[in-house]
Design a protein around this motif. Structure first.
Motif, short mmCIF file in Angstrom:
data_model
loop_
_atom_site.label_atom_id
_atom_site.label_comp_id
_atom_site.label_asym_id
_atom_site.label_seq_id
_atom_site.Cartn_x
_atom_site.Cartn_y
_atom_site.Cartn_z
N ALA A 23 0.84 -1.20 0.00
CA ALA A 23 0.00 0.00 0.00
C ALA A 23 0.87 1.26 0.00
O ALA A 23 0.58 2.22 -0.71
N GLU A 24 1.96 1.24 0.77
CA GLU A 24 2.88 2.38 0.78
C GLU A 24 3.52 2.58 -0.58
O GLU A 24 3.65 3.70 -1.06
N ALA A 25 3.93 1.48 -1.20
CA ALA A 25 4.57 1.56 -2.52
C ALA A 25 3.59 2.11 -3.55
O ALA A 25 3.97 2.95 -4.40
N ARG A 26 2.34 1.69 -3.50
CA ARG A 26 1.33 2.21 -4.43
C ARG A 26 1.11 3.70 -4.21
O ARG A 26 0.98 4.47 -5.17
N ALA A 27 1.08 4.12 -2.96
CA ALA A 27 0.88 5.53 -2.65
C ALA A 27 2.04 6.36 -3.16
O ALA A 27 1.85 7.43 -3.75
N ARG A 28 3.27 5.88 -2.96
CA ARG A 28 4.45 6.61 -3.46
C ARG A 28 4.46 6.66 -4.98
O ARG A 28 4.80 7.69 -5.57
N ALA A 29 4.08 5.57 -5.63
CA ALA A 29 4.04 5.55 -7.09
C ALA A 29 2.99 6.52 -7.62
O ALA A 29 3.24 7.22 -8.61
#
Length: 75
Positions: A23-29
């Protein structure tokens, strides 16, 4: 492993950590993509692309003027 419900080897915790990391990676992307989009729109290429799209839309709405696109001819 149905006999030992309290012993799952930390599988639930690991899955939760992976879910949070994902979820963090998706938000950063998504944040990075938004920033790139804003930079592109502010660049000369972005302004040119927007103007080209607007010109194409304007041309497509004004080109027909009520006449059929294909005209058929007999004999």
């Amino acid at each position: 492993m149905g006999c030992f419900p309290c012993f799952d080897g930390g599988n639930k915790e690991r899955k939760e950590q992976e879910r949070l990391a994902s979820a963090e990676a998706r938000a950063r992307a998504a944040e990075a993509a938004q920033k790139r989009q804003e930079q592109f729109e502010q660049s000369a290429a972005g302004r040119a692309a927007r103007a080209q799209l607007q010109a194409a839309a304007k041309q497509s709405t004004n080109s027909n003027k009520g006449e059929p696109v294909l005209k058929w001819q007999m004999g």
